[in-house]
Design an enzyme around this catalytic site. Structure first.
Site, PDB file in Angstrom:
ATOM      1  CG  HIS A  17      22.589   8.706   2.577  1.00 23.33           C
ATOM      2  ND1 HIS A  17      22.796   8.797   3.983  1.00 23.33           N
ATOM      3  CD2 HIS A  17      22.985   8.683   1.018  1.00 23.33           C
ATOM      4  CE1 HIS A  17      22.992  10.602   2.502  1.00 23.33           C
ATOM      5  NE2 HIS A  17      23.251   9.634   1.539  1.00 23.33           N
ATOM      6  CE  LYS A  41      34.902  23.535  -4.052  1.00 18.86           C
ATOM      7  NZ  LYS A  41      33.593  23.510  -5.377  1.00 18.86           N
ATOM      8  NE  ARG A  92      18.393  12.757  -3.426  1.00 17.21           N
ATOM      9  CZ  ARG A  92      18.603  13.254  -2.435  1.00 17.21           C
ATOM     10  NH1 ARG A  92      19.113  13.938  -1.660  1.00 17.21           N
ATOM     11  NH2 ARG A  92      19.777  13.693  -3.325  1.00 17.21           N
ATOM     12  CB  SER A 130      23.580  15.019   3.480  1.00 21.50           C
ATOM     13  OG  SER A 130      23.609  13.282   3.567  1.00 21.50           O
TER      14      SER A 130
HETATM   15  P1  ADP Z   1      27.081  13.125  -2.743  1.00 22.94           P
HETATM   16  O1  ADP Z   1      27.560  13.734  -2.634  1.00 22.94           O
HETATM   17  O2  ADP Z   1      27.443  11.840  -3.797  1.00 22.94           O
HETATM   18  O3  ADP Z   1      25.672  13.314  -3.920  1.00 22.94           O
HETATM   19  P2  ADP Z   1      25.328  11.260  -0.805  1.00 22.94           P
HETATM   20  O4  ADP Z   1      26.377  11.439  -0.162  1.00 22.94           O
HETATM   21  O5  ADP Z   1      24.342  12.940  -0.678  1.00 22.94           O
HETATM   22  O6  ADP Z   1      26.334  12.108  -1.992  1.00 22.94           O
HETATM   23  O7  ADP Z   1      23.977  10.924  -1.700  1.00 22.94           O
HETATM   24  C1  ADP Z   1      24.723   9.313  -2.027  1.00 22.94           C
HETATM   25  C2  ADP Z   1      23.884   8.684  -3.083  1.00 22.94           C
HETATM   26  O8  ADP Z   1      22.910   8.328  -2.257  1.00 22.94           O
HETATM   27  C3  ADP Z   1      23.984   9.343  -3.883  1.00 22.94           C
HETATM   28  O9  ADP Z   1      22.981   8.543  -5.270  1.00 22.94           O
HETATM   29  C4  ADP Z   1      22.592   9.877  -3.533  1.00 22.94           C
HETATM   30  O10 ADP Z   1      21.213   9.978  -4.763  1.00 22.94           O
HETATM   31  C5  ADP Z   1      21.263   9.005  -2.973  1.00 22.94           C
HETATM   32  N1  ADP Z   1      20.918   9.351  -1.794  1.00 22.94           N
HETATM   33  C6  ADP Z   1      20.622  10.267  -0.948  1.00 22.94           C
HETATM   34  N2  ADP Z   1      19.994  10.710  -0.024  1.00 22.94           N
HETATM   35  C7  ADP Z   1      19.060   9.700  -0.596  1.00 22.94           C
HETATM   36  C8  ADP Z   1      17.298   9.302  -0.093  1.00 22.94           C
HETATM   37  N3  ADP Z   1      16.784   9.796   0.851  1.00 22.94           N
HETATM   38  N4  ADP Z   1      17.368   8.977  -1.096  1.00 22.94           N
HETATM   39  C9  ADP Z   1      17.230   7.474  -2.488  1.00 22.94           C
HETATM   40  N5  ADP Z   1      18.724   8.066  -2.263  1.00 22.94           N
HETATM   41  C10 ADP Z   1      19.517   9.270  -1.596  1.00 22.94           C
END
Ligand code: ADP
Length: 162
Positions: A17, A41, A92, A130
């Site tokens: 992120h 959830k 990703r 995450s």
């Molecule tokens: P959500 O719960 O909306 O799927 P996340 O909080 O997991 O999203 O991630 C928010 C955004 O960041 C999404 O667009 C996701 O694809 C991106 N993202 C998550 N992990 C990574 C990563 N390791 N590298 C690049 N983008 C990421």
């Protein structure tokens, strides 16, 4: 002034992120990281905890044009709330594409002005999520390479109380 909204659950924020955030902050005047209140959830961290972690890591990275906030409900409404020009999402791998593609088009269906831009992280973060970080931490694995030290401490704290 071009503001971009970076929405997500951020449960918790990872180096992936942050890679996207840094790249976006070099292109746009302002980046608003918006924590979705209702996305997951069964989150590990509450929205205020997720916001606090994000604020702390953004502060430590000295990203002056990055703000952390939250939103509830539809993303298209959040866009107006933050006076943002577009939404940014990270891609990703091909596996992210289908979901993101569907969401981007649906958001544009809801509001024709809602544009979504995609950014690819550095390859070393392309397998970081995450969900996996939480899984590794739950099983006692080393999460240090994937999240900032402050976040790693928060995750360990959480699991030590569970
Ligand atoms: P959500 O719960 O909306 O799927 P996340 O909080 O997991 O999203 O991630 C928010 C955004 O960041 C999404 O667009 C996701 O694809 C991106 N993202 C998550 N992990 C990574 C990563 N390791 N590298 C690049 N983008 C990421």
């Amino acid at each position: 002034m071009k503001t971009i909204l970076y929405p997500g659950s951020f449960d918790p924020v990872t180096n992936g992120h942050l890679d996207i955030t840094k790249r976006a902050s070099r292109i746009f005047d302002k980046v608003v990281i918006a924590v979705a209140m209702n996305a997951e959830k069964d989150p590990l961290f509450t929205p205020p905890e997720r916001i606090e972690m994000l604020q702390e890591v953004v502060r430590r990275l000295e990203l002056g044009n990055v703000e952390v906030s939250m939103f509830d409900g539809l993303l298209v409404n959040a866009l107006a709330q933050f006076q943002a020009s577009a939404v940014i999402r990270g891609l990703r791998a091909v596996s992210d594409f289908e979901y993101e593609f569907q969401m981007a088009l649906m958001n544009r269906e809801l509001n024709d002005k809602c544009e979504t831009l995609f950014m690819m992280p550095s390859p070393e973060y392309s397998f970081v999520s995450s969900r996996l970080i939480k899984e590794i931490a739950r099983c006692g694995g080393d999460i240090n390479p994937f999240v900032p030290p402050f976040v790693a401490d928060c995750i360990r704290d959480k699991f030590s109380k569970h």
